[in-house]
Scaffold this motif. Structure first.
Motif, PDB file in Angstrom:
ATOM      1  N   ILE A 271       0.910  -1.293  -0.061  1.00 48.53           N
ATOM      2  CA  ILE A 271      -0.120  -0.089  -0.041  1.00 48.53           C
ATOM      3  C   ILE A 271       0.888   1.184  -0.058  1.00 48.53           C
ATOM      4  O   ILE A 271       0.562   2.413  -0.487  1.00 48.53           O
ATOM      5  CB  ILE A 271      -0.932   0.108   1.354  1.00 48.53           C
ATOM      6  N   LYS A 272       2.047   1.227   0.638  1.00 47.65           N
ATOM      7  CA  LYS A 272       2.933   2.237   0.724  1.00 47.65           C
ATOM      8  C   LYS A 272       3.494   2.475  -0.911  1.00 47.65           C
ATOM      9  O   LYS A 272       3.543   3.613  -1.263  1.00 47.65           O
ATOM     10  CB  LYS A 272       4.190   2.191   1.491  1.00 47.65           C
ATOM     11  N   ASP A 273       3.604   1.447  -1.810  1.00 48.25           N
ATOM     12  CA  ASP A 273       4.311   1.780  -3.281  1.00 48.25           C
ATOM     13  C   ASP A 273       2.916   2.349  -3.810  1.00 48.25           C
ATOM     14  O   ASP A 273       3.275   3.352  -4.355  1.00 48.25           O
ATOM     15  CB  ASP A 273       4.475   0.164  -3.811  1.00 48.25           C
ATOM     16  N   VAL A 274       1.822   2.163  -3.723  1.00 47.02           N
ATOM     17  CA  VAL A 274       0.785   2.743  -4.288  1.00 47.02           C
ATOM     18  C   VAL A 274       0.316   4.104  -3.921  1.00 47.02           C
ATOM     19  O   VAL A 274       0.436   5.025  -4.748  1.00 47.02           O
ATOM     20  CB  VAL A 274      -0.602   1.995  -3.820  1.00 47.02           C
ATOM     21  N   ALA A 275       0.687   4.386  -2.568  1.00 48.49           N
ATOM     22  CA  ALA A 275       0.520   5.949  -2.036  1.00 48.49           C
ATOM     23  C   ALA A 275       1.712   6.810  -2.870  1.00 48.49           C
ATOM     24  O   ALA A 275       1.599   7.858  -3.163  1.00 48.49           O
ATOM     25  CB  ALA A 275       0.807   5.915  -0.568  1.00 48.49           C
ATOM     26  N   LYS A 276       3.081   6.066  -2.966  1.00 49.80           N
ATOM     27  CA  LYS A 276       4.121   6.870  -3.491  1.00 49.80           C
ATOM     28  C   LYS A 276       3.893   7.077  -5.115  1.00 49.80           C
ATOM     29  O   LYS A 276       4.195   8.079  -5.627  1.00 49.80           O
ATOM     30  CB  LYS A 276       5.358   6.119  -3.265  1.00 49.80           C
ATOM     31  N   HIS A 277       3.398   5.953  -5.626  1.00 51.82           N
ATOM     32  CA  HIS A 277       2.800   6.160  -7.184  1.00 51.82           C
ATOM     33  C   HIS A 277       1.973   7.070  -7.555  1.00 51.82           C
ATOM     34  O   HIS A 277       2.050   7.827  -8.405  1.00 51.82           O
ATOM     35  CB  HIS A 277       2.920   4.710  -7.627  1.00 51.82           C
ATOM     36  N   ALA A 278       1.110   7.293  -6.498  1.00 55.09           N
ATOM     37  CA  ALA A 278      -0.027   8.242  -7.040  1.00 55.09           C
ATOM     38  C   ALA A 278       0.030   9.527  -6.306  1.00 55.09           C
ATOM     39  O   ALA A 278      -0.525  10.603  -6.660  1.00 55.09           O
ATOM     40  CB  ALA A 278      -1.305   7.624  -6.227  1.00 55.09           C
ATOM     41  N   GLY A 279       1.243   9.606  -5.238  1.00 56.39           N
ATOM     42  CA  GLY A 279       1.661  10.934  -5.009  1.00 56.39           C
ATOM     43  C   GLY A 279       0.686  11.325  -3.740  1.00 56.39           C
ATOM     44  O   GLY A 279       0.399  12.582  -3.798  1.00 56.39           O
ATOM     45  N   VAL A 280       0.109  10.454  -3.063  1.00 56.38           N
ATOM     46  CA  VAL A 280      -0.945  10.699  -2.003  1.00 56.38           C
ATOM     47  C   VAL A 280      -0.481   9.965  -0.787  1.00 56.38           C
ATOM     48  O   VAL A 280       0.446   9.400  -0.812  1.00 56.38           O
ATOM     49  CB  VAL A 280      -2.116  10.156  -2.316  1.00 56.38           C
ATOM     50  N   SER A 281      -1.177  10.382   0.373  1.00 57.74           N
ATOM     51  CA  SER A 281      -0.851   9.676   1.664  1.00 57.74           C
ATOM     52  C   SER A 281      -1.411   8.135   1.709  1.00 57.74           C
ATOM     53  O   SER A 281      -2.357   7.809   0.845  1.00 57.74           O
ATOM     54  CB  SER A 281      -1.344  10.522   2.716  1.00 57.74           C
ATOM     55  N   ILE A 282      -0.688   7.258   2.517  1.00 56.45           N
ATOM     56  CA  ILE A 282      -1.007   6.177   2.694  1.00 56.45           C
ATOM     57  C   ILE A 282      -2.686   5.948   3.485  1.00 56.45           C
ATOM     58  O   ILE A 282      -3.280   5.224   3.134  1.00 56.45           O
ATOM     59  CB  ILE A 282      -0.309   5.528   3.858  1.00 56.45           C
ATOM     60  N   SER A 283      -2.789   6.856   4.167  1.00 54.63           N
ATOM     61  CA  SER A 283      -4.133   7.141   4.607  1.00 54.63           C
ATOM     62  C   SER A 283      -5.328   7.383   3.562  1.00 54.63           C
ATOM     63  O   SER A 283      -6.481   6.541   3.627  1.00 54.63           O
ATOM     64  CB  SER A 283      -4.318   8.297   5.616  1.00 54.63           C
TER      65      SER A 283
END
Length: 336
Positions: free
Chosen positions: A4-16
């Motif tokens: 889920i951290k990778d998705v957040a980083k790729h999307a440029g948004v928070s993990i939350s």
């Protein structure tokens, strides 16, 4: 493995934000949600939602339990309409729906609470439940949110959705009285259904309000069965020769009753007027076309699942929701 951290980083948004999006929360903007879903797709992220939710002892799965399914009649299409409404709400609120059928013996073998725990179910919509079924008593004491269709069940974790059956039955009989009928009978379902009890009450109240004597002998039960209504028609007409109209608690029963009446040489509505209940698709294809009370079955299904979601997400108690109806006058009621 993509996290889920990778998705957040790729999307440029928070993990939350990613977590809320994947769990179906509504407090994420549509633009952010699309960005996160696109990132998850590009990274081929497919989380094990069940495992993740079990960690928090919560799932995004709501069960539609159809009780006494072996006795249900698929001819009327009612269950399909309810299922359509349930599915529409599940899609709207981003929940998964699974369908289970439970017979009386299966309910006796395993409690409602245990069944839900075993299947990791977060909440339940249940249809076809009789007041004598084991699950009916289980609901009020359970901590698993449940909404019952066609019953009057309310508790901290139990609610219900139903058509305004009392008013509908009262208005149906008043409608017949307004057409000049005073000798009015009723074919009901069975005494273990809340809707049957309430519809008979409405029938009685309408007669008494009009100064017409309520005669218990003019009310018979056909268990919501087309075949049973067909079988009892001859004796019912023979025992009640002065009837000019009959209020029937379901369209399927009305259709069975009509078929036998025609075989007996009775003209509908010339000799006897008939008003059904449900407004199933078949009611507009009978000869003559059946006059009836229309229910919004898809709306009932939608409202039931919506209430389960409210209990799950807002920690609110269950409530009793009543949906409206309308009279559809086709060709089976005669003006006297």
């Amino acid at each position: 493995m993509v996290s889920i951290k990778d998705v957040a980083k790729h999307a440029g948004v928070s993990i939350s934000a990613v977590s809320k999006t994947l769990n179906g929360y509504s407090d994420v903007s549509e633009a952010t949600r699309k960005k996160i879903l696109q990132a998850a797709q590009e990274l081929n992220y497919s989380p094990n939602m069940l495992a993740k939710n079990l960690k928090h002892k919560v799932t995004k799965t709501i069960a539609l339990i159809i009780s006494n399914f072996e006795q249900a009649n698929g001819k009327d299409g009612v269950m399909f309409q309810i299922m359509s409404g349930v599915y529409a709400a599940a899609t709207q609120f981003r929940y998964e729906v699974v369908i289970y059928t439970r017979s009386l013996s299966e309910q006796q073998d395993k409690s409602y609470w245990q069944f839900c725990k075993d299947h990791k179910i977060a909440g339940v919509v249940i249809s076809g439940l009789r007041t004598t079924d084991p699950y009916f008593e289980d609901l009020v004491g359970s901590d698993i949110p449940c909404v019952v269709i066609d019953a009057d069940t309310v508790g901290p974790h139990a609610g219900s959705v139903i058509t305004d059956n009392l008013t509908a039955a009262r208005q149906a009989v008043k409608y017949l009285i307004g057409k000049g009928h005073r000798e009015i009978g009723m074919i009901n379902g069975h005494k273990y259904a809340t809707v049957s009890i309430v519809r008979q009450q409405g029938y009685r109240e309408a007669l008494e309000e009009a100064g017409i004597e309520y005669k218990p002998s003019r009310v018979v039960e056909a268990d919501y069965s087309e075949e049973q209504a067909y079988d009892l028609a001859e004796s019912y007409i023979t025992d009640n020769p002065h009837l000019t109209a009959v209020f029937v608690a379901s369209d399927l029963m009305a259709i069975g009753f009509m078929n036998r009446c025609r075989e007996l040489g009775l003209q509908i509505p010339g000799n006897i007027s008939i008003l059904g209940f449900d407004d199933i698709v078949l009611s507009s294809y009978t000869t003559p076309k059946l006059s009836t009370i229309s229910q919004d079955f898809a709306g009932i299904g939608y409202s039931a699942l919506e209430q389960v979601v409210k209990m799950l997400e807002n920690n609110t108690p269950g409530y009793h929701k009543i949906l409206p109806f309308k009279i559809v006058d086709r060709e089976t009621i005669m003006l006297l």
